[in-house]
Design a protein around this motif. Structure first.
Motif, PDB file in Angstrom:
ATOM      1  N   LYS A 177       0.674  -1.304   0.169  1.00 36.61           N
ATOM      2  CA  LYS A 177      -0.550  -0.135  -0.279  1.00 36.61           C
ATOM      3  C   LYS A 177       0.545   1.174   0.069  1.00 36.61           C
ATOM      4  CE  LYS A 177      -4.124  -2.346   2.214  1.00 36.61           C
ATOM      5  NZ  LYS A 177      -5.208  -2.039   3.189  1.00 36.61           N
ATOM      6  N   ARG A 178       2.167   1.134   0.927  1.00 36.21           N
ATOM      7  CA  ARG A 178       2.982   2.682   0.643  1.00 36.21           C
ATOM      8  C   ARG A 178       3.340   2.738  -0.922  1.00 36.21           C
ATOM      9  NH1 ARG A 178       6.570   3.406   5.683  1.00 36.21           N
ATOM     10  NH2 ARG A 178       4.556   2.615   7.350  1.00 36.21           N
ATOM     11  N   ARG A 179       3.395   1.574  -1.509  1.00 35.04           N
ATOM     12  CA  ARG A 179       4.356   2.022  -3.378  1.00 35.04           C
ATOM     13  C   ARG A 179       2.774   2.190  -3.810  1.00 35.04           C
ATOM     14  NH1 ARG A 179       6.153  -3.648  -2.146  1.00 35.04           N
ATOM     15  NH2 ARG A 179       5.132  -4.372  -3.413  1.00 35.04           N
ATOM     16  N   LYS A 180       1.912   1.329  -3.429  1.00 28.91           N
ATOM     17  CA  LYS A 180       0.471   2.665  -4.449  1.00 28.91           C
ATOM     18  C   LYS A 180       0.394   3.829  -3.552  1.00 28.91           C
ATOM     19  CE  LYS A 180      -4.166   1.312  -5.763  1.00 28.91           C
ATOM     20  NZ  LYS A 180      -5.488   0.584  -4.955  1.00 28.91           N
ATOM     21  N   ASN A 181       0.504   3.950  -2.642  1.00 32.30           N
ATOM     22  CA  ASN A 181      -0.233   5.934  -1.696  1.00 32.30           C
ATOM     23  C   ASN A 181       1.177   6.659  -3.003  1.00 32.30           C
ATOM     24  OD1 ASN A 181      -0.742   7.595   0.182  1.00 32.30           O
ATOM     25  ND2 ASN A 181       0.622   7.096   1.395  1.00 32.30           N
ATOM     26  N   LEU A 182       2.381   6.405  -2.964  1.00 34.37           N
ATOM     27  CA  LEU A 182       3.729   7.615  -3.572  1.00 34.37           C
ATOM     28  C   LEU A 182       3.705   6.943  -5.185  1.00 34.37           C
ATOM     29  CD1 LEU A 182       6.091   6.367  -0.882  1.00 34.37           C
ATOM     30  CD2 LEU A 182       5.034   8.367  -1.127  1.00 34.37           C
ATOM     31  N   ASN A 183       2.652   6.668  -5.888  1.00 36.27           N
ATOM     32  CA  ASN A 183       2.682   6.383  -7.230  1.00 36.27           C
ATOM     33  C   ASN A 183       2.589   7.877  -8.001  1.00 36.27           C
ATOM     34  OD1 ASN A 183       3.477   3.781  -7.715  1.00 36.27           O
ATOM     35  ND2 ASN A 183       1.506   3.220  -7.995  1.00 36.27           N
ATOM     36  N   ASN A 184       3.728   8.614  -8.479  1.00 38.03           N
ATOM     37  CA  ASN A 184       3.693  10.250  -9.313  1.00 38.03           C
ATOM     38  C   ASN A 184       3.025  10.068  -8.110  1.00 38.03           C
ATOM     39  OD1 ASN A 184       3.141   7.965 -11.784  1.00 38.03           O
ATOM     40  ND2 ASN A 184       1.235   7.719 -11.543  1.00 38.03           N
ATOM     41  N   ALA A 185       4.136  10.286  -7.030  1.00 42.82           N
ATOM     42  CA  ALA A 185       4.229  11.273  -5.580  1.00 42.82           C
ATOM     43  C   ALA A 185       4.649  12.958  -6.279  1.00 42.82           C
ATOM     44  CB  ALA A 185       4.240  10.984  -4.485  1.00 42.82           C
ATOM     45  N   PHE A 186       5.998  12.267  -7.150  1.00 40.59           N
ATOM     46  CA  PHE A 186       7.167  13.802  -6.882  1.00 40.59           C
ATOM     47  C   PHE A 186       7.051  13.620  -8.967  1.00 40.59           C
ATOM     48  CE2 PHE A 186       8.069  10.989  -3.531  1.00 40.59           C
ATOM     49  CZ  PHE A 186       8.141  11.513  -2.211  1.00 40.59           C
ATOM     50  N   SER A 187       8.070  15.261  -8.713  1.00 38.09           N
ATOM     51  CA  SER A 187       7.912  15.727 -10.107  1.00 38.09           C
ATOM     52  C   SER A 187       9.269  16.256  -9.814  1.00 38.09           C
ATOM     53  CB  SER A 187       6.387  16.224 -10.741  1.00 38.09           C
ATOM     54  OG  SER A 187       6.167  17.096 -10.130  1.00 38.09           O
ATOM     55  N   LEU A 188      10.038  17.154 -10.892  1.00 37.52           N
ATOM     56  CA  LEU A 188      11.273  17.930 -11.289  1.00 37.52           C
ATOM     57  C   LEU A 188      10.752  18.920 -11.614  1.00 37.52           C
ATOM     58  CD1 LEU A 188      14.199  15.948 -12.308  1.00 37.52           C
ATOM     59  CD2 LEU A 188      13.306  16.483 -10.141  1.00 37.52           C
ATOM     60  N   ILE A 189      10.328  20.284 -11.194  1.00 36.58           N
ATOM     61  CA  ILE A 189       9.750  21.630 -11.500  1.00 36.58           C
ATOM     62  C   ILE A 189      11.036  21.920 -12.881  1.00 36.58           C
ATOM     63  CG2 ILE A 189       8.721  21.363  -9.890  1.00 36.58           C
ATOM     64  CD1 ILE A 189      10.032  23.207  -8.234  1.00 36.58           C
ATOM     65  N   LYS A 190      12.166  21.118 -12.692  1.00 35.85           N
ATOM     66  CA  LYS A 190      13.057  22.536 -12.958  1.00 35.85           C
ATOM     67  C   LYS A 190      14.369  20.990 -13.701  1.00 35.85           C
ATOM     68  CE  LYS A 190      15.680  24.509  -9.534  1.00 35.85           C
ATOM     69  NZ  LYS A 190      16.353  25.863  -9.043  1.00 35.85           N
ATOM     70  N   PRO A 191      15.205  21.274 -14.481  1.00 37.43           N
ATOM     71  CA  PRO A 191      16.061  19.986 -14.745  1.00 37.43           C
ATOM     72  C   PRO A 191      17.268  19.889 -13.604  1.00 37.43           C
ATOM     73  CG  PRO A 191      16.100  21.002 -16.218  1.00 37.43           C
ATOM     74  CD  PRO A 191      15.148  21.751 -15.389  1.00 37.43           C
ATOM     75  N   ILE A 192      17.932  18.729 -13.678  1.00 39.81           N
ATOM     76  CA  ILE A 192      19.211  19.028 -12.209  1.00 39.81           C
ATOM     77  C   ILE A 192      20.095  18.126 -12.811  1.00 39.81           C
ATOM     78  CG2 ILE A 192      19.841  17.144 -10.425  1.00 39.81           C
ATOM     79  CD1 ILE A 192      16.990  16.821  -8.778  1.00 39.81           C
ATOM     80  N   HIS A 193      21.160  18.880 -13.255  1.00 44.15           N
ATOM     81  CA  HIS A 193      22.503  19.032 -14.254  1.00 44.15           C
ATOM     82  C   HIS A 193      23.009  18.071 -12.725  1.00 44.15           C
ATOM     83  CE1 HIS A 193      20.823  20.794 -17.428  1.00 44.15           C
ATOM     84  NE2 HIS A 193      20.629  21.859 -16.962  1.00 44.15           N
ATOM     85  N   ALA A 194      23.256  17.000 -12.436  1.00 41.87           N
ATOM     86  CA  ALA A 194      23.821  16.093 -11.445  1.00 41.87           C
ATOM     87  C   ALA A 194      24.001  14.445 -11.729  1.00 41.87           C
ATOM     88  CB  ALA A 194      23.677  16.008 -10.169  1.00 41.87           C
ATOM     89  N   ARG A 195      24.914  14.019 -11.876  1.00 38.93           N
ATOM     90  CA  ARG A 195      24.843  12.145 -12.895  1.00 38.93           C
ATOM     91  C   ARG A 195      24.802  11.611 -11.061  1.00 38.93           C
ATOM     92  NH1 ARG A 195      23.288  11.455 -16.981  1.00 38.93           N
ATOM     93  NH2 ARG A 195      23.943  12.930 -18.815  1.00 38.93           N
ATOM     94  N   HIS A 196      25.466  12.185 -10.267  1.00 37.90           N
ATOM     95  CA  HIS A 196      25.297  11.429  -8.975  1.00 37.90           C
ATOM     96  C   HIS A 196      24.229  11.901  -8.011  1.00 37.90           C
ATOM     97  CE1 HIS A 196      28.252   8.518  -5.856  1.00 37.90           C
ATOM     98  NE2 HIS A 196      26.054   8.757  -5.192  1.00 37.90           N
ATOM     99  N   ILE A 197      23.163  11.662  -6.338  1.00 36.32           N
ATOM    100  CA  ILE A 197      22.409  12.200  -6.102  1.00 36.32           C
ATOM    101  C   ILE A 197      22.388  11.693  -4.485  1.00 36.32           C
ATOM    102  CG2 ILE A 197      20.428  13.615  -5.927  1.00 36.32           C
ATOM    103  CD1 ILE A 197      20.114  13.462  -9.123  1.00 36.32           C
ATOM    104  N   ALA A 198      22.377  12.076  -3.607  1.00 37.09           N
ATOM    105  CA  ALA A 198      22.318  11.483  -2.706  1.00 37.09           C
ATOM    106  C   ALA A 198      20.568  12.368  -1.848  1.00 37.09           C
ATOM    107  CB  ALA A 198      22.748  11.382  -1.816  1.00 37.09           C
ATOM    108  N   ILE A 199      19.776  11.236  -2.285  1.00 34.50           N
ATOM    109  CA  ILE A 199      18.553  11.305  -1.696  1.00 34.50           C
ATOM    110  C   ILE A 199      18.685  11.552   0.159  1.00 34.50           C
ATOM    111  CG2 ILE A 199      16.205  10.936  -1.041  1.00 34.50           C
ATOM    112  CD1 ILE A 199      16.420   9.810  -3.764  1.00 34.50           C
ATOM    113  N   LEU A 200      17.782  12.620   0.811  1.00 34.90           N
ATOM    114  CA  LEU A 200      18.401  12.454   2.378  1.00 34.90           C
ATOM    115  C   LEU A 200      16.740  12.657   2.870  1.00 34.90           C
ATOM    116  CD1 LEU A 200      21.060  14.269   3.904  1.00 34.90           C
ATOM    117  CD2 LEU A 200      19.041  14.592   4.626  1.00 34.90           C
ATOM    118  N   ASP A 201      16.997  11.223   3.898  1.00 32.87           N
ATOM    119  CA  ASP A 201      15.715  11.777   4.585  1.00 32.87           C
ATOM    120  C   ASP A 201      16.279  11.473   6.159  1.00 32.87           C
ATOM    121  OD1 ASP A 201      12.841  12.239   5.097  1.00 32.87           O
ATOM    122  OD2 ASP A 201      12.447  10.201   3.869  1.00 32.87           O
ATOM    123  N   ASP A 202      14.848  11.614   6.631  1.00 35.69           N
ATOM    124  CA  ASP A 202      15.135  11.741   8.501  1.00 35.69           C
ATOM    125  C   ASP A 202      15.366   9.886   8.446  1.00 35.69           C
ATOM    126  OD1 ASP A 202      12.566  11.238   8.024  1.00 35.69           O
ATOM    127  OD2 ASP A 202      11.809  11.998   9.784  1.00 35.69           O
TER     128      ASP A 202
END
Length: 233
Positions: A177-202
């Motif tokens: 249900k978590r996976r279904k809950n988050l489908n299409n929840a995020f989008s980019l509003i401008k390009p990110i010019h980075a090849r290696h990104i670290a997502i950070l959360d608590d």
């Protein structure tokens, strides 16, 4: 040298005090040595999602979940388990707005990353939906990320990605249900010019949030996406 003197003067005028027990802190941190040694470490875990493993191993291994359903992110760095003092620090930050906790958690996470992680091009804190942000007044991931970015001297990006769906709380949901809950929840509003990104959360529970965000970033051109979290549940 100047920064060393600033730290010395600051520690003299405002000596660090342990958030957990009130005793004097050490190494300019708001935690004492005794409490630091008792923090619940996540030493034995899946290298991809940091899920806690029960069988000792000397080589990097994948958990059964990652073997059967590979997430979009590449590796997860989670130095602690979500229990005891770490759970207290995160929950009182998130629900009690104890900002001092964010600085301590950021310092502890950065300390771990300096020894274990490859440095990315930028750090991207998991965004909150604007309605949740108004309700809470801040994004705990951003507050932690500010300290991590400063400690590691890595650019911080808090404006390129948005959470455009106000998804219900994940706490009581199953992994499916978590996976279904988050489908299409995020989008980019401008390009990110980075090849290696670290997502950070608590904290990471199932990895569904990180998976969805990493999928969006890789679809936009990122080659590698790691996940940095303070704790794994």
């Amino acid at each position: 040298m100047v920064y060393n003197w600033i730290n010395i003067i600051q520690d003299y005028l405002l000596p660090p005090t342990c958030i957990l027990c009130g005793n004097p802190g050490y190494h300019s941190r708001d935690i004492c040595l005794s409490c630091y040694k008792q923090l619940p470490r996540n030493n034995l875990c899946c290298y991809r999602c940091a899920e806690i493993l029960e069988t000792p191993t000397t080589a990097p291994v994948l958990c059964g979940r990652c073997l059967s359903r590979q997430p979009a992110f590449d590796e997860t760095y989670a130095p602690f388990t979500y229990q005891g003092a770490i759970r207290h620090l995160i929950s009182t930050l998130k629900f009690g707005a104890d900002y001092k906790n964010a600085r301590l958690l950021g310092i502890l996470l950065a300390e771990h990353l300096k020894q274990t992680a490859e440095q990315p091009d930028l750090i991207l804190p998991v965004p909150l939906h604007k309605a949740r942000y108004r309700q809470r007044g801040f994004n705990q991931a951003i507050e932690i990320a500010k300290t991590v970015a400063k400690e590691l001297q890595i650019p911080l990006d808090i404006s390129s990605c948005r959470r455009h769906r106000d998804t219900p709380h994940q706490t009581q949901l199953s992994a499916k249900k978590r996976r279904k809950n988050l489908n299409n929840a995020f989008s980019l509003i401008k390009p990110i010019h980075a090849r290696h990104i670290a997502i950070l959360d608590d904290v990471m529970t199932t990895g569904s949030t990180a998976h969805e965000l990493a999928y969006v970033l890789k679809k936009a051109g990122a080659d590698r996406v790691d996940v940095w979290v303070c704790a794994r549940a």
